[in-house]
Design a protein around this motif. Structure first.
Motif, mmCIF file in Angstrom:
data_model
loop_
_atom_site.group_PDB
_atom_site.id
_atom_site.type_symbol
_atom_site.label_atom_id
_atom_site.label_comp_id
_atom_site.label_asym_id
_atom_site.label_seq_id
_atom_site.Cartn_x
_atom_site.Cartn_y
_atom_site.Cartn_z
ATOM 1 N N UNK A 82 0.846 -1.190 0.000
ATOM 2 C CA UNK A 82 0.000 0.000 0.000
ATOM 3 C C UNK A 82 0.881 1.238 0.000
ATOM 4 N N UNK A 83 0.540 2.216 -0.823
ATOM 5 C CA UNK A 83 1.202 3.507 -0.768
ATOM 6 C C UNK A 83 0.176 4.520 -0.291
ATOM 7 N N UNK A 84 0.325 4.943 0.945
ATOM 8 C CA UNK A 84 -0.696 5.795 1.566
ATOM 9 C C UNK A 84 -0.437 7.278 1.335
ATOM 10 N N UNK A 85 0.544 7.592 0.480
ATOM 11 C CA UNK A 85 0.963 8.987 0.288
ATOM 12 C C UNK A 85 -0.206 9.911 -0.039
ATOM 13 N N UNK A 86 -1.080 9.434 -0.940
ATOM 14 C CA UNK A 86 -2.171 10.304 -1.400
ATOM 15 C C UNK A 86 -3.434 10.184 -0.555
ATOM 16 N N UNK A 87 -3.388 9.346 0.447
ATOM 17 C CA UNK A 87 -4.604 9.167 1.242
ATOM 18 C C UNK A 87 -4.799 10.338 2.194
ATOM 19 N N UNK A 88 -6.050 10.737 2.322
ATOM 20 C CA UNK A 88 -6.354 11.899 3.132
ATOM 21 C C UNK A 88 -6.425 11.629 4.625
ATOM 22 N N UNK A 89 -6.566 10.369 4.995
ATOM 23 C CA UNK A 89 -6.668 10.081 6.419
ATOM 24 C C UNK A 89 -7.084 8.642 6.664
ATOM 25 N N UNK A 90 -7.293 8.338 7.933
ATOM 26 C CA UNK A 90 -7.630 6.968 8.328
ATOM 27 C C UNK A 90 -8.861 6.437 7.607
ATOM 28 N N UNK A 91 -9.854 7.309 7.391
ATOM 29 C CA UNK A 91 -11.102 6.849 6.775
ATOM 30 C C UNK A 91 -10.843 6.336 5.356
ATOM 31 N N UNK A 92 -9.979 7.043 4.626
ATOM 32 C CA UNK A 92 -9.662 6.605 3.263
ATOM 33 C C UNK A 92 -8.871 5.307 3.270
ATOM 34 N N UNK A 93 -8.028 5.155 4.266
ATOM 35 C CA UNK A 93 -7.287 3.891 4.388
ATOM 36 C C UNK A 93 -8.259 2.761 4.712
ATOM 37 N N UNK A 94 -9.203 3.036 5.571
ATOM 38 C CA UNK A 94 -10.192 2.021 5.934
ATOM 39 C C UNK A 94 -11.032 1.603 4.731
ATOM 40 N N UNK A 95 -11.235 2.532 3.787
ATOM 41 C CA UNK A 95 -12.000 2.217 2.581
ATOM 42 C C UNK A 95 -11.334 1.142 1.728
ATOM 43 N N UNK A 96 -10.041 0.948 1.923
ATOM 44 C CA UNK A 96 -9.334 -0.076 1.148
ATOM 45 C C UNK A 96 -9.643 -1.478 1.666
ATOM 46 N N UNK A 97 -10.314 -1.563 2.815
ATOM 47 C CA UNK A 97 -10.675 -2.859 3.410
ATOM 48 C C UNK A 97 -9.471 -3.764 3.631
ATOM 49 N N UNK A 98 -8.381 -3.189 4.073
ATOM 50 C CA UNK A 98 -7.177 -3.983 4.288
ATOM 51 C C UNK A 98 -7.392 -5.044 5.359
ATOM 52 N N UNK A 99 -8.325 -4.781 6.264
ATOM 53 C CA UNK A 99 -8.525 -5.750 7.344
ATOM 54 C C UNK A 99 -9.039 -7.093 6.824
ATOM 55 N N UNK A 100 -9.652 -7.089 5.639
ATOM 56 C CA UNK A 100 -10.134 -8.371 5.103
ATOM 57 C C UNK A 100 -8.980 -9.252 4.622
#
Ligand SMILES: Nc1ncnc2c1ncn2[C@@H]1O[C@H](COP(=O)(O)OP(=O)(O)OP(=O)(O)O)[C@@H](O)[C@H]1O
Ligand SMILES: [Mg+2]
Length: 160
Positions: A82-100
């Motif tokens: 994952x490259x989180x550089x462009x992500x605006x915050x935790x909510x956008x990271x959570x949208x990636x559903x990485x926990x699945x």
């Protein structure tokens, strides 16, 4: 929690080799958070990690794709890069559903500091910093590794 480990990385080959040693000991469920300025060597380290883990490449710096799955070539866990550089915050990271995918994969998050920590109770934080006095890409790097949780009892397994 273990003592932080600091390693000198004189060349990009050393960055890659640290990644390869790390990749060789990673297992499903592991989360690695990569920190470091622009061009510090995060992708280089992930390339070595992919090699050590035995997953299909190539590992690139994603331009538009934020998360890529690299399946194992050796019957092990896949690498989710994952490259989180462009992500605006935790909510956008959570949208990636990485926990699945977290449980059955190895997850590496570039620029994950301050964003990815909530994904897992245990994680390895690896920070890359420019260290030498040389200019630009010739500059050597220092890696600092810190663990959260009991998964990483002794980071010295990552020494050359
Ligand atoms: N230990 C090192 N010593 C010298 N140069 C290095 C070292 N590690 C990596 N590099 C070089 O630094 C450059 C940038 O590396 P890389 O693209 O991996 O950084 P990055 O942190 O992923 O960058 P970005 O912030 O753009 O994602 C590459 O040319 C790489 O070869
Ligand atoms: Mg990168």
């Amino acid at each position: 929690m273990s003592e932080p480990l600091r390693l000198d990385l004189p060349t990009s080959e050393d960055t890659r080799a640290l990644g390869a040693r790390l990749g060789a000991v990673l297992r499903a469920g592991d989360l690695v958070v990569l920190t470091g300025d622009l061009g510090a060597g995060k992708t280089t380290l992930t390339q070595g990690l992919a090699e050590g883990l035995g997953v299909r490449g190539p590992i690139t710096s994603p331009t538009f794709v934020i998360a890529r799955v690299h399946p194992s070539l050796v019957g092990g866990p896949a690498l989710v890069h994952v490259d989180a550089y462009r992500l605006g915050g935790e909510a956008e990271l959570d949208d990636l559903d990485l926990d699945t995918s977290l449980e059955e994969s190895v997850t590496v998050v570039e620029w994950g500091h301050g964003l990815a920590e909530h994904l897992a109770e245990e994680l390895l934080e690896l920070e890359l910093q420019r260290s030498g006095t040389e200019d630009g890409d010739q500059q050597s790097r220092t890696a600092t590794l810190r663990s959260v949780g009991d998964r990483w009892e002794d980071l010295r397994v990552l020494l050359p």
